[in-house]
Design an enzyme around this catalytic site. Structure first.
Site: not given
Length: 373
Positions: A169, A327
């Site tokens: 992220k 994911e």
């Protein structure tokens, strides 16, 4: 045949702790709230769905609290007395009563599929046309720890053969610092595992034009949603600029969104979340548009618990259009197991649960433990 008419709908909010804090561009969380939706038929069969957003309303405007209110006050009256096999009629009726609120609708859609499949004694994927594979690739989201710790974590996971692809992220730090950190990790893992990034739509155009090429030069293999979701022209510009795939997430929540991304050439890959699309039915529409346009789809996550994750695994295993891996790691991030038998992860794959419905059974003692008072 078992009576399929719906006699009750119950909702429960859980707060399930995580194994470590999970950081997004604008927030972080140490526990994931889940809304459990239970649909019970006159035949005594209960199907479950899960309302979940990644850490609160920052992403799509919904939270477990708003979802619970919408389901109980507005959606339940549409459901009672209807058959769980009437999904194609029920969901448009819900649309007429509730605009948007796709995460809440997804919970209901999945609960209906689970109850119907259990009533028939078949897996949910049978209702979607049948599974053509029994597992899918699964990427792991790395944390926000210093780069050296992240590299060690990733190498350990590669060594144990649990994951061979990783997401980082971005968007919470200064872009220069953030980029240097990611490049350090990507270069350390080069030749051992793939690294992709997700900015959660937090960079403006100039920032993205400056730093996305540096990330690609540093070994990042995929760029996910660097700029705001509605700015498709900027995403298209970036897609033309770099030689690696650009993935749209915040930009695609509806079939029409997918059509616009295709028209503008804004992305090579769509992050398909059964949650943000409003359930399994709407997800199929998004994938159909992507396939027609030659756009790949990735089975993405909202950090679902085991119910939501199982639903997405059934979808991915029944849908050839999910052709860019997944994911679907949500349950691995939870420190507490909510199922009687956990979903299986091994060799970089997550495996399709076997059995009727979603193929998973809740541990009701664990559900009770983590139910919000």
């Amino acid at each position: 045949m078992t009576d399929l008419s719906i006699v009750s709908v119950e909702t429960t909010i859980l707060d399930v702790p995580l194994v470590r804090p999970h950081k997004f561009a604008t927030t972080s969380m140490t526990a994931q709230p889940l809304l459990l939706v239970a649909v019970t038929t006159a035949g005594g069969v209960t199907g479950y769905g899960e309302g979940v957003v990644p850490g609160g309303p920052w992403w799509g405007g919904e939270s477990v609290e708003t979802m619970q209110a919408i389901v109980e006050r507005y959606i339940v009256p549409v459901l009672l007395g209807r058959g769980v096999d009437e999904i194609t009629g029920i969901m448009p009726d819900i649309e007429r009563v509730v605009a948007n609120a796709r995460f809440a609708k997804a919970a209901v859609d999945v609960a209906l599929h689970d109850a119907w499949a259990r009533s028939l004694g078949v897996p949910v994927h049978t209702l979607l046309g049948g599974a053509f594979r029994k597992s899918v690739d699964v990427t792991w989201a790395l944390g926000a720890a210093p780069a050296e710790e992240i590299i060690e974590e990733a190498l350990d996971l590669v060594e144990s053969k649990r994951h061979f692809s990783f997401k980082l992220k971005m968007g919470a730090l200064d872009p220069a610092v953030d980029t240097a950190r990611v490049v350090q990790i990507a270069q350390a893992l080069q030749g051992k595992a793939g690294v992709r990034i997700d900015v959660n739509a937090r960079w403006d155009r100039l920032t993205a034009l400056k730093y996305v090429p540096r990330l690609v030069e540093g070994g990042v293999e995929l760029i996910e949603q660097p700029t705001p979701g509605e700015q498709l022209e900027v995403l298209a510009e970036l897609n033309r600029l770099v030689p690696v795939p650009v993935m749209a997430d915040e930009s695609v929540q509806t079939p029409h969104d997918a059509l616009e991304v295709a028209r503008r050439g804004a992305a090579d890959v769509i992050a398909l979340k059964t949650t943000k699309c409003g359930g399994l039915q709407k997800s199929r529409e998004v994938v159909a548009i992507a396939k027609a346009a030659g756009i790949a789809c990735h089975g993405a996550t909202s950090i679902e618990g085991p119910i939501g994750t199982a639903a997405s695994i059934h979808f991915a295993c029944a849908e050839p259009g999910i052709d860019f891996g997944t994911e679907l790691f949500g349950p691995l991030l939870f420190s507490e197991e909510l199922l009687q038998e956990p979903i299986r992860y091994a060799d970089g794959q997550v495996f399709l649960p076997e059995g009727p419905g979603l193929g998973v059974e809740l541990n009701m003692d664990a559900v009770k433990t983590w139910t919000r008072n």
